[in-house]
Design a protein around this motif. Structure first.
Motif, PDB file in Angstrom:
ATOM      1  N   ILE A 108       0.843  -1.196   0.000  1.00  0.00           N
ATOM      2  CA  ILE A 108       0.000   0.000   0.000  1.00  0.00           C
ATOM      3  C   ILE A 108       0.882   1.250   0.000  1.00  0.00           C
ATOM      4  O   ILE A 108       1.792   1.391   0.817  1.00  0.00           O
ATOM      5  N   ALA A 109       0.584   2.171  -0.885  1.00  0.00           N
ATOM      6  CA  ALA A 109       1.322   3.435  -0.939  1.00  0.00           C
ATOM      7  C   ALA A 109       0.953   4.299   0.257  1.00  0.00           C
ATOM      8  O   ALA A 109      -0.169   4.220   0.779  1.00  0.00           O
ATOM      9  N   PRO A 110       1.879   5.141   0.699  1.00  0.00           N
ATOM     10  CA  PRO A 110       1.560   6.045   1.814  1.00  0.00           C
ATOM     11  C   PRO A 110       0.311   6.884   1.566  1.00  0.00           C
ATOM     12  O   PRO A 110      -0.459   7.150   2.504  1.00  0.00           O
ATOM     13  N   SER A 111       0.099   7.289   0.336  1.00  0.00           N
ATOM     14  CA  SER A 111      -1.083   8.099   0.033  1.00  0.00           C
ATOM     15  C   SER A 111      -2.371   7.316   0.272  1.00  0.00           C
ATOM     16  O   SER A 111      -3.376   7.873   0.740  1.00  0.00           O
ATOM     17  N   GLU A 112      -2.357   6.011  -0.031  1.00  0.00           N
ATOM     18  CA  GLU A 112      -3.537   5.175   0.211  1.00  0.00           C
ATOM     19  C   GLU A 112      -3.723   4.932   1.701  1.00  0.00           C
ATOM     20  O   GLU A 112      -4.858   4.915   2.195  1.00  0.00           O
ATOM     21  N   ARG A 113      -2.639   4.754   2.441  1.00  0.00           N
ATOM     22  CA  ARG A 113      -2.749   4.619   3.900  1.00  0.00           C
ATOM     23  C   ARG A 113      -3.397   5.867   4.491  1.00  0.00           C
ATOM     24  O   ARG A 113      -4.244   5.780   5.391  1.00  0.00           O
ATOM     25  N   LEU A 114      -2.996   7.021   3.987  1.00  0.00           N
ATOM     26  CA  LEU A 114      -3.570   8.270   4.483  1.00  0.00           C
ATOM     27  C   LEU A 114      -5.051   8.366   4.137  1.00  0.00           C
ATOM     28  O   LEU A 114      -5.870   8.788   4.969  1.00  0.00           O
ATOM     29  N   THR A 115      -5.417   7.961   2.919  1.00  0.00           N
ATOM     30  CA  THR A 115      -6.817   8.011   2.510  1.00  0.00           C
ATOM     31  C   THR A 115      -7.685   7.170   3.427  1.00  0.00           C
ATOM     32  O   THR A 115      -8.742   7.607   3.894  1.00  0.00           O
ATOM     33  N   ARG A 116      -7.243   5.957   3.697  1.00  0.00           N
ATOM     34  CA  ARG A 116      -8.023   5.084   4.577  1.00  0.00           C
ATOM     35  C   ARG A 116      -8.053   5.615   6.011  1.00  0.00           C
ATOM     36  O   ARG A 116      -9.086   5.547   6.690  1.00  0.00           O
ATOM     37  N   THR A 117      -6.933   6.131   6.461  1.00  0.00           N
ATOM     38  CA  THR A 117      -6.868   6.684   7.819  1.00  0.00           C
ATOM     39  C   THR A 117      -7.852   7.830   7.985  1.00  0.00           C
ATOM     40  O   THR A 117      -8.593   7.907   8.970  1.00  0.00           O
ATOM     41  N   GLU A 118      -7.873   8.741   7.010  1.00  0.00           N
ATOM     42  CA  GLU A 118      -8.764   9.897   7.108  1.00  0.00           C
ATOM     43  C   GLU A 118     -10.227   9.523   6.911  1.00  0.00           C
ATOM     44  O   GLU A 118     -11.121  10.173   7.458  1.00  0.00           O
ATOM     45  N   ALA A 119     -10.479   8.462   6.136  1.00  0.00           N
ATOM     46  CA  ALA A 119     -11.862   8.066   5.870  1.00  0.00           C
ATOM     47  C   ALA A 119     -12.464   7.250   7.002  1.00  0.00           C
ATOM     48  O   ALA A 119     -13.685   7.330   7.249  1.00  0.00           O
ATOM     49  N   LEU A 120     -11.640   6.471   7.708  1.00  0.00           N
ATOM     50  CA  LEU A 120     -12.172   5.518   8.678  1.00  0.00           C
ATOM     51  C   LEU A 120     -11.657   5.738  10.104  1.00  0.00           C
ATOM     52  O   LEU A 120     -12.447   5.897  11.031  1.00  0.00           O
ATOM     53  N   TYR A 121     -10.344   5.752  10.284  1.00  0.00           N
ATOM     54  CA  TYR A 121      -9.775   5.845  11.630  1.00  0.00           C
ATOM     55  C   TYR A 121     -10.082   7.186  12.288  1.00  0.00           C
ATOM     56  O   TYR A 121     -10.535   7.237  13.442  1.00  0.00           O
ATOM     57  N   VAL A 122      -9.827   8.270  11.585  1.00  0.00           N
ATOM     58  CA  VAL A 122     -10.002   9.598  12.181  1.00  0.00           C
ATOM     59  C   VAL A 122     -11.450   9.842  12.599  1.00  0.00           C
ATOM     60  O   VAL A 122     -11.719  10.225  13.748  1.00  0.00           O
ATOM     61  N   PRO A 123     -12.451   9.615  11.716  1.00  0.00           N
ATOM     62  CA  PRO A 123     -13.832   9.878  12.157  1.00  0.00           C
ATOM     63  C   PRO A 123     -14.325   8.907  13.227  1.00  0.00           C
ATOM     64  O   PRO A 123     -15.099   9.306  14.109  1.00  0.00           O
ATOM     65  N   PHE A 124     -13.869   7.654  13.196  1.00  0.00           N
ATOM     66  CA  PHE A 124     -14.296   6.707  14.223  1.00  0.00           C
ATOM     67  C   PHE A 124     -13.837   7.170  15.601  1.00  0.00           C
ATOM     68  O   PHE A 124     -14.635   7.253  16.548  1.00  0.00           O
ATOM     69  N   HIS A 125     -12.573   7.488  15.713  1.00  0.00           N
ATOM     70  CA  HIS A 125     -12.054   7.852  17.031  1.00  0.00           C
ATOM     71  C   HIS A 125     -12.504   9.249  17.455  1.00  0.00           C
ATOM     72  O   HIS A 125     -12.642   9.507  18.659  1.00  0.00           O
ATOM     73  N   ALA A 126     -12.777  10.122  16.493  1.00  0.00           N
ATOM     74  CA  ALA A 126     -13.350  11.422  16.843  1.00  0.00           C
ATOM     75  C   ALA A 126     -14.759  11.240  17.401  1.00  0.00           C
ATOM     76  O   ALA A 126     -15.143  11.895  18.391  1.00  0.00           O
ATOM     77  N   ALA A 127     -15.531  10.352  16.789  1.00  0.00           N
ATOM     78  CA  ALA A 127     -16.892  10.103  17.265  1.00  0.00           C
ATOM     79  C   ALA A 127     -16.877   9.475  18.653  1.00  0.00           C
ATOM     80  O   ALA A 127     -17.680   9.839  19.528  1.00  0.00           O
ATOM     81  N   LEU A 128     -15.968   8.540  18.866  1.00  0.00           N
ATOM     82  CA  LEU A 128     -15.859   7.914  20.178  1.00  0.00           C
ATOM     83  C   LEU A 128     -15.440   8.933  21.237  1.00  0.00           C
ATOM     84  O   LEU A 128     -16.021   8.991  22.333  1.00  0.00           O
ATOM     85  N   ARG A 129     -14.464   9.747  20.904  1.00  0.00           N
ATOM     86  CA  ARG A 129     -14.017  10.772  21.856  1.00  0.00           C
ATOM     87  C   ARG A 129     -15.147  11.740  22.189  1.00  0.00           C
ATOM     88  O   ARG A 129     -15.285  12.185  23.341  1.00  0.00           O
ATOM     89  N   ALA A 130     -15.964  12.064  21.202  1.00  0.00           N
ATOM     90  CA  ALA A 130     -17.085  12.970  21.448  1.00  0.00           C
ATOM     91  C   ALA A 130     -18.090  12.358  22.423  1.00  0.00           C
ATOM     92  O   ALA A 130     -18.647  13.065  23.281  1.00  0.00           O
TER      93      ALA A 130
END
Length: 254
Positions: A108-130
């Protein structure tokens, strides 16, 4: 009152619940949505434990209902992004899981890792933190429970353990819950089995609960014990009182 909030990354069930508990299920789904598709996996592989934690969401819902808890759960397969791993972990987007190669995760290219991170990891943990912040603001003194399941056979070896109780840096709730489970059930309940923090499985606890001093525990059920909705509901009925008792026990000493 809102019953559910949902998107590609996360669903929040019962966001207005008045209880203290925050129930989390990071491996709830084996959905493979666009743009990632099936990652080159067969239908059988997408149904297997490598793609999700079978039975965990039903158990988490049963616990949330009995604990008057908010439930935060994933909506995409952990093979696209494992939400219980940080972005720099190889396990976040594994190229291999148990005996299975994951073609769509190879090189996986770094750009694809970033895409998945921003699409899934970031909003999931932001929602949980909220959700945690809401409990704190309302004075509800949150308690976090993460819910998982594990396969009875791993790499060809049978697992006798039925209930795993895992902790991060703060073991208090895990120790109390394990003691309650051993005293009140006939289950083979073990601390830090079949996984432990050394296996990178406590990321959500370390990220969301430990820094804020929130009591927390990760519970792992062998998935043959929660294979049907009836089994999931029965297990939730069995475990919810033990979690309440464990919280009461640790608060007696704090």
């Amino acid at each position: 009152m809102t019953d559910q909030i949902t998107d590609i990354a996360v669903s929040i069930e019962g966001p207005d619940s008045s209880g203290r508990f925050v129930v989390v299920c990071e491996h709830a789904s084996n959905a493979f949505p666009a743009p990632w598709g099936d990652l080159g996996l067969s239908a059988a592989q997408r149904e297997a434990h490598i793609a999700w934690d079978p039975g965990a969401l039903g158990l988490a819902r049963g616990l949330a209902a009995r604990l008057n808890a908010v439930l935060v759960h994933a909506n995409s397969s952990r093979l696209i992004y494992d939400l219980n791993r940080p972005p720099h972990s190889a396990g976040a987007m594994p190229a291999r899981s148990e005996i299975h190669d994951i073609p769509g995760n190879r090189n996986i290219a770094p750009s694809e890792r970033l895409t998945r991170t921003e699409a899934l990891y970031v909003p999931f943990h932001a929602a949980l933190r909220a959700q945690i912040a809401r409990k704190l603001a309302l004075g509800h003194a949150p308690v976090m429970i993460t819910v998982h399941s594990f396969t009875p056979v791993f790499n060809g070896k049978a697992r006798a353990v039925e209930l795993g109780v895992i902790h991060d840096a703060d073991p208090a709730l895990a120790l109390a819950f394990h003691a309650e489970a051993c005293a009140a059930t006939q289950m083979d309940a073990r601390l830090n089995e079949p996984y432990s923090a050394a296996d990178e499985v406590t990321h959500t606890l370390a990220l969301q609960a430990t820094p804020m001093g929130i009591p927390n525990v990760m519970i792992e059920l062998r998935n043959d014990l929660i294979a049907t909705p009836a089994q999931q509901d029965a297990m939730a009925e069995r475990l919810a009182p033990l979690l309440l008792a464990a919280v009461a026990k640790i608060e007696e000493t704090r």
